[in-house]
Design a protein around this motif. Sequence first.
Motif, mmCIF file in Angstrom:
data_model
loop_
_atom_site.group_PDB
_atom_site.id
_atom_site.type_symbol
_atom_site.label_atom_id
_atom_site.label_comp_id
_atom_site.label_asym_id
_atom_site.label_seq_id
_atom_site.Cartn_x
_atom_site.Cartn_y
_atom_site.Cartn_z
ATOM 1 N N GLN A 404 -62.918 34.997 -2.640
ATOM 2 C CA GLN A 404 -63.222 34.057 -1.075
ATOM 3 C C GLN A 404 -63.120 32.587 -1.043
ATOM 4 O OE1 GLN A 404 -67.246 33.234 0.813
ATOM 5 N NE2 GLN A 404 -66.526 34.351 2.513
ATOM 6 N N VAL A 405 -61.980 32.125 -0.613
ATOM 7 C CA VAL A 405 -61.579 31.003 -0.517
ATOM 8 C C VAL A 405 -62.316 30.263 0.182
ATOM 9 C CG1 VAL A 405 -59.817 31.271 1.221
ATOM 10 C CG2 VAL A 405 -59.455 29.229 -0.523
ATOM 11 N N THR A 406 -62.818 28.886 0.167
ATOM 12 C CA THR A 406 -63.714 28.229 0.668
ATOM 13 C C THR A 406 -63.015 26.622 0.459
ATOM 14 O OG1 THR A 406 -65.754 27.133 1.225
ATOM 15 C CG2 THR A 406 -65.246 27.801 -1.011
ATOM 16 N N SER A 407 -63.907 25.673 0.903
ATOM 17 C CA SER A 407 -63.230 24.193 0.880
ATOM 18 C C SER A 407 -64.256 23.259 0.472
ATOM 19 C CB SER A 407 -62.896 23.701 2.341
ATOM 20 O OG SER A 407 -64.028 23.945 3.287
ATOM 21 N N ASP A 408 -65.344 23.685 -0.386
ATOM 22 C CA ASP A 408 -66.298 22.628 -0.510
ATOM 23 C C ASP A 408 -67.060 22.757 -2.165
ATOM 24 O OD1 ASP A 408 -67.483 25.221 -0.392
ATOM 25 O OD2 ASP A 408 -69.419 24.390 0.517
ATOM 26 N N LEU A 409 -66.001 23.256 -2.895
ATOM 27 C CA LEU A 409 -66.475 23.606 -4.168
ATOM 28 C C LEU A 409 -65.419 22.717 -5.172
ATOM 29 C CD1 LEU A 409 -67.041 27.271 -4.424
ATOM 30 C CD2 LEU A 409 -68.512 25.838 -4.751
ATOM 31 N N PRO A 442 -62.731 37.573 3.852
ATOM 32 C CA PRO A 442 -62.562 36.497 4.787
ATOM 33 C C PRO A 442 -62.601 35.168 4.394
ATOM 34 C CG PRO A 442 -63.387 38.500 5.973
ATOM 35 C CD PRO A 442 -63.608 38.767 4.540
ATOM 36 N N ALA A 443 -61.616 34.294 4.594
ATOM 37 C CA ALA A 443 -62.057 33.022 4.009
ATOM 38 C C ALA A 443 -63.292 32.235 4.690
ATOM 39 C CB ALA A 443 -61.024 32.016 4.712
ATOM 40 N N ASP A 444 -63.861 31.444 3.931
ATOM 41 C CA ASP A 444 -65.259 30.910 4.336
ATOM 42 C C ASP A 444 -64.838 29.554 5.114
ATOM 43 O OD1 ASP A 444 -67.556 29.985 4.824
ATOM 44 O OD2 ASP A 444 -67.990 29.167 2.827
ATOM 45 N N SER A 445 -65.234 29.526 6.430
ATOM 46 C CA SER A 445 -64.849 28.251 7.077
ATOM 47 C C SER A 445 -66.209 27.467 7.218
ATOM 48 C CB SER A 445 -64.431 28.555 8.663
ATOM 49 O OG SER A 445 -65.505 29.357 9.273
ATOM 50 N N THR A 446 -67.405 27.841 6.690
ATOM 51 C CA THR A 446 -68.541 26.899 7.124
ATOM 52 C C THR A 446 -68.795 25.730 5.659
ATOM 53 O OG1 THR A 446 -69.739 28.465 5.515
ATOM 54 C CG2 THR A 446 -69.457 28.924 7.772
ATOM 55 N N GLY A 447 -68.027 25.962 4.868
ATOM 56 C CA GLY A 447 -67.981 24.921 3.650
ATOM 57 C C GLY A 447 -67.589 23.310 4.259
ATOM 58 N N ALA A 448 -68.614 22.552 3.779
ATOM 59 C CA ALA A 448 -68.533 21.067 4.327
ATOM 60 C C ALA A 448 -67.392 20.503 3.583
ATOM 61 C CB ALA A 448 -69.700 20.400 4.087
ATOM 62 N N ALA A 449 -65.988 20.592 4.234
ATOM 63 C CA ALA A 449 -64.880 20.125 3.446
ATOM 64 C C ALA A 449 -64.726 18.532 3.933
ATOM 65 C CB ALA A 449 -63.716 20.733 4.545
#
Length: 469
Positions: A404-409, A442-449
């Motif tokens: 799962q791709v995210t934006s906060d890691l 599905p991609a995670d859109s909840t990350g605090a990008a």
Amino acid sequence: MRATDKGFTKVQALDVGSHDIVDPVGQLGDENFLIAGTDSRAGVDSTLGAGDPTDVEGARSDTVMLVNIPASRKRVVVVSFPRDLDVTRPVCEGWNNDQAQYTGTDYPSAMGDKLNGAYALGGPKCLIKVIQKLSGLKINHFVGLDFAGFESMVDTVGGVQVCTATPLVDTELGTILANPGRQTINGVTALDYVRARHVIGEERSDYDRIHRQQLFLSSLLRSALSNRVLFDPVKLNGFIAAFTSHAFMDNVDTKDLLMLGRSLQKVAAGAITFLTVPTAGTTSYGNEIPRESDIKAIFHAIIDDDPLPGEHHTTEPAPTSTAPAPPQLTAADPTTISVQVSNASGISGTASATATKLAAPGFQIYSVDTYPQGTLSSTLVRYSSGHRDEAATVASAIPGAKLQVTSDLGSIVQVALGKNFTGVVHTPPTFGTPLPPIASAPADSTGAANPVTLPDDLEHVNAADDNCR
């Protein structure tokens, strides 16, 4: 290799335990080379236009470049620092460049020093401390190269092609290129080409010189990649001989360089980007004022492997079928992957037990915790853009895991252990081998990008661009 290693001049330079290093876990596997081109004023360099010891005492680091090669080996970033950059010099031990050794005398810290002045006083160790504080990168290799070494290396590869729209005339060095257009230059001319600071028609002194250096190195890289200089034993031996005769270094040996070269064989010129540290005018005493927030943003992007301006990669040809083929994933080295193990199974102790199993084949355990979003039905291996291979390597060791791709890691790969986790952890595939297909969630859109915003006026050169115009 033994003969070459014996020819290396070694110096103490690195400061690997510095508190200035940002996100050291996130930099695991990265190779960061600080390269200093020095104008030593003793010995052979005094015949190459560097002056003599009565002119200016010691040596100056007139060219300073920080080279970042991430653990993925998918790109190279080279950041140039102006020689007159305004820096705060830390406490530094004195340096005798002619003897390539430290004097044993400590000098107090000082504000308002020039970057090349810090090297002149404290040598490689002082320069490393200053650049590491500015960049936050963990510098794990140092290379110093003098004028004669640069000249010899250019001649060894048969010269380098450059291009100029007008004749290149410097008010101090004289006529460097008498004619405009594309031309191949030898070591003597190349040295003047990259050193000139008072070229008629150029108005930015050191910045125009840095730009010329970046264009020159881009051409050198394209030439080396096209005629396979680095893979021709005869040419490579000559190049290494020229390098070792005029270089001094820390944590660099022949085996490391050969292994690094092999790991970069698939890096195209378009994945090599040159940047210049941005400044905002000069101080009353002539130093270039660093734009600190923009500099932090640049190196934040480098550490996180974020896209950079001008960077482009070779795209794969479009598949003939209507259904796109999944990307081929390649196993990464577990020792370069930082893993956060989170318990989303609802069973106490699952995360800590799994972390122990993941550590066995070499994965670097960043942290162990409870998944903040509660329980999951399926195990997820979560990652930020640019770290898919690393995430897939982790997922290949955990049966039933989905990507799962995210934006906060950032550079961390998170394993969120779901209810379907059976406790089994396999040994990951061998580094460099193809990975089997792995399902994606599905991609995670909840990350605090918090995307890094790079300055609009960031100067850059891409090694694939032919700038002859």
